[in-house]
Design a protein around this motif. Structure first.
Motif, short mmCIF file in Angstrom:
data_model
loop_
_atom_site.label_atom_id
_atom_site.label_comp_id
_atom_site.label_asym_id
_atom_site.label_seq_id
_atom_site.Cartn_x
_atom_site.Cartn_y
_atom_site.Cartn_z
N ALA A 141 1.91 15.18 -6.76
CA ALA A 141 1.54 16.85 -7.62
C ALA A 141 0.90 17.00 -8.43
O ALA A 141 2.21 16.69 -8.76
N GLY A 142 -0.57 16.75 -8.47
CA GLY A 142 -0.93 17.33 -10.30
C GLY A 142 -0.86 15.47 -11.41
O GLY A 142 -0.62 16.64 -12.53
N ALA A 143 -1.06 14.45 -10.82
CA ALA A 143 0.09 13.43 -11.56
C ALA A 143 -1.12 12.66 -12.23
O ALA A 143 -2.71 13.08 -11.15
N ARG A 144 -0.64 12.78 -13.30
CA ARG A 144 -2.13 12.27 -13.89
C ARG A 144 -2.67 10.73 -14.09
O ARG A 144 -3.59 10.91 -14.24
N LEU A 145 -1.22 10.44 -13.71
CA LEU A 145 -1.31 8.84 -13.93
C LEU A 145 -0.25 8.89 -12.54
O LEU A 145 0.47 7.96 -12.02
N ILE A 146 -1.41 7.43 -11.05
CA ILE A 146 -0.85 7.20 -10.49
C ILE A 146 -1.10 5.09 -10.37
O ILE A 146 -2.57 5.33 -9.89
N ALA A 147 0.18 4.73 -10.07
CA ALA A 147 0.05 3.47 -9.15
C ALA A 147 0.27 3.40 -7.98
O ALA A 147 0.92 2.64 -7.60
N ASN A 148 -1.33 2.53 -7.75
CA ASN A 148 -1.51 2.70 -6.51
C ASN A 148 -1.17 1.24 -5.98
O ASN A 148 -0.47 0.27 -6.94
N PRO A 149 0.29 1.31 -4.91
CA PRO A 149 0.58 0.10 -4.32
C PRO A 149 0.37 -0.82 -4.18
O PRO A 149 -1.11 -0.94 -3.57
N GLY A 150 0.56 -1.99 -4.14
CA GLY A 150 0.25 -3.84 -3.70
C GLY A 150 0.10 -3.46 -1.93
O GLY A 150 0.70 -2.44 -1.09
N CYS A 151 -0.47 -4.32 -1.35
CA CYS A 151 -1.33 -3.98 -0.14
C CYS A 151 0.20 -4.41 0.59
O CYS A 151 1.16 -4.63 1.05
N TYR A 152 0.81 -5.60 0.16
CA TYR A 152 1.93 -6.61 1.01
C TYR A 152 3.29 -5.42 0.52
O TYR A 152 3.54 -5.28 1.68
N PRO A 153 3.84 -5.21 -0.09
CA PRO A 153 4.16 -4.39 -0.76
C PRO A 153 4.38 -2.92 0.34
O PRO A 153 5.85 -2.30 0.99
N GLN A 154 3.95 -2.27 0.79
CA GLN A 154 3.76 -0.99 1.70
C GLN A 154 4.51 -1.52 2.94
O GLN A 154 5.21 -1.05 3.16
N THR A 155 4.37 -3.07 3.40
CA THR A 155 4.51 -3.40 4.75
C THR A 155 6.13 -3.66 4.46
O THR A 155 7.11 -3.40 4.90
N ALA A 156 6.92 -4.22 3.21
CA ALA A 156 7.75 -4.48 3.24
C ALA A 156 8.63 -3.19 2.72
O ALA A 156 9.57 -2.98 3.65
N ILE A 157 8.43 -2.42 2.00
CA ILE A 157 8.66 -0.99 1.10
C ILE A 157 9.06 -0.03 2.59
O ILE A 157 10.19 0.65 2.87
N ASP A 310 -4.10 -2.94 7.48
CA ASP A 310 -5.75 -3.54 7.23
C ASP A 310 -4.77 -3.28 5.46
O ASP A 310 -5.57 -2.43 4.93
N ASN A 311 -5.32 -4.40 5.39
CA ASN A 311 -5.29 -4.68 3.13
C ASN A 311 -5.98 -3.97 3.06
O ASN A 311 -5.43 -3.73 1.76
N LEU A 312 -6.89 -3.70 2.83
CA LEU A 312 -8.67 -3.36 1.91
C LEU A 312 -8.45 -1.84 2.14
O LEU A 312 -8.63 -1.18 1.78
N ILE A 313 -8.04 -1.18 3.38
CA ILE A 313 -7.89 0.71 3.64
C ILE A 313 -6.43 0.91 3.58
O ILE A 313 -5.95 1.49 2.52
N ARG A 314 -5.51 0.93 4.23
CA ARG A 314 -3.85 0.41 3.85
C ARG A 314 -3.44 0.77 2.76
O ARG A 314 -2.54 0.73 1.64
N GLY A 315 -3.47 -0.91 3.10
CA GLY A 315 -3.06 -1.68 1.78
C GLY A 315 -3.37 -1.31 0.32
O GLY A 315 -3.36 -1.44 -0.73
N ALA A 316 -5.01 -0.87 0.30
CA ALA A 316 -5.57 -0.37 -0.81
C ALA A 316 -6.09 0.95 -1.08
O ALA A 316 -5.45 1.85 -1.81
N SER A 317 -7.23 1.04 -0.43
CA SER A 317 -8.72 2.16 -0.78
C SER A 317 -7.74 3.12 0.20
O SER A 317 -7.84 4.62 -0.42
N GLY A 318 -7.58 3.09 1.25
CA GLY A 318 -7.04 4.57 1.86
C GLY A 318 -6.10 4.73 1.37
O GLY A 318 -5.63 6.38 1.09
#
Length: 337
Positions: A141-157, A310-318
């Motif tokens: 909330a209120g962050a100035r810079l967010i590093a979106n996670p990678g696609c593969y890492p989300q399934t692992a993390i 979905d690597n393009l939605i959950r993995g990135a844009s979503g």
């Protein structure tokens, strides 16, 4: 509802077009600009947007974006390029959700080791927030810079989070076997993703050297409160989109599938985009959605986690839109269901 003016940087790729589609149906977002080195109409780059977004792609110009009233920029630029483009945006008060890898690793020396180039923006790296809402949601909330996670890492993390948080598995020797559709390699033509090369073929790549390894270990270490080491091996599959990860871990005590499934459901309660299943998921179950499906099994004394997205939605844009919702106070599911 007052709309937030947004810009999409690097509008020519697969991630950008999926992001634009999501933002077009978001009641709190207004796309004010799309930047690209290709000076074309957005619909010429992406015919699926014909009649849906009447914008000409424009060169990247922070002052021009500020003049348009842009409040947040989604960076769909390659790693290395993002760290050059983001500082002038932040200097002008424009928030950034960066979909590249440039701000995911907190240690610049680790970035240099894995990406083979020097990080040039240590100042902003120090305050970037890793954008995995299910783990770091309270810091978004209120962050100035967010590093979106990678696609593969989300399934692992997310696949391992309940286990490492409760110290139910050994924190070293975790094996992550992942498969991805070809769109994960991006839209720029490459020999390995040329149709005759990848169709009817499965291949491993970046064995032991894939750049998502330290990202996975960093986040799991945060969750566990201790160092975590993994062996991560990605594979290219002859399909357009989707990621499937099978994860193998050694339990620290006897556990049953029923106990672990209950643990996962409790851990992800209130987290709308993680679905805990009793049967293994398939990539088609998540295609076109922001859901990450996960199932946990016990086989011959090992814990197996199976996760799909979905690597393009959950993995990135979503998940980028999920982060956008967190930053600006919209309900987390806005524009995503």
């Amino acid at each position: 509802m007052q709309k937030v003016k947004v810009a999409v940087l690097g509008g020519s790729g697969y991630t950008a077009v999926e992001l634009i589609k999501l933002l077009l149906r978001h009641p709190g977002a207004e796309i004010a600009a799309v930047t690209s080195r290709q000076a074309e109409h957005v619909a010429d780059l992406h015919p699926s947007l014909l009649g849906r977004l009447d914008l000409q792609c424009e060169p990247f110009d922070p002052d021009a974006l500020k003049a348009k009233g842009v409040q947040v920029a989604f960076g769909c630029l390659p790693h290395g390029t993002s760290m050059e483009s983001i500082p002038p945006l932040l200097d002008r008060g424009i928030r950034v959700i960066d979909l590249s890898a440039d701000y995911r690793l907190r240690d610049a020396t680790v970035y240099q080791e894995w990406y083979k180039e020097t990080h040039h923006d240590a100042e902003n790296l120090a305050h970037a927030v890793y954008g995995l809402p299910e783990v770091y949601g309270d810091t978004l909330a209120g962050a100035r810079l967010i590093a979106n996670p990678g696609c593969y890492p989300q399934t692992a993390i997310l696949g391992l989070a309940p286990l490492v948080a409760n110290k139910l598995i050994e924190l070293s020797g975790i094996v992550i076997d992942s498969k991805s559709g070809v769109s994960g390699a991006g839209r720029t033509p490459k020999l390995t993703t040329h149709f005759p090369e990848c169709n009817e073929s499965v291949s491993a790549y970046s064995v032991g050297t894939h750049r998502h390894t330290p990202e996975i270990e960093q986040a799991l270490g945060d969750i566990a409160g201790a160092a975590v080491s993994v062996i991560f091996t990605p594979h290219l599959m002859p399909m357009d989109r989707g990621i499937f990860s099978t994860i193998y871990a050694t339990p620290t005590k006897p556990v049953s599938e029923a106990e672990l499934t209950a643990l996962y459901r409790g851990y992800f309660a209130g987290k709308p985009f993680v679905r805990v299943r009793t049967a293994p998921p398939a990539t088609k179950d998540t295609t076109g959605t922001n859901f990450l499906d996960v199932c946990v099994k016990v086989v011959r004394g090992k814990v197996l986690v199976l996760a799909a997205e979905d690597n393009l939605i959950r993995g990135a844009s979503g998940v980028a839109v999920q982060n956008f919702n967190r930053v600006f106070g919209f309900p987390e599911t806005t524009g995503l269901l």
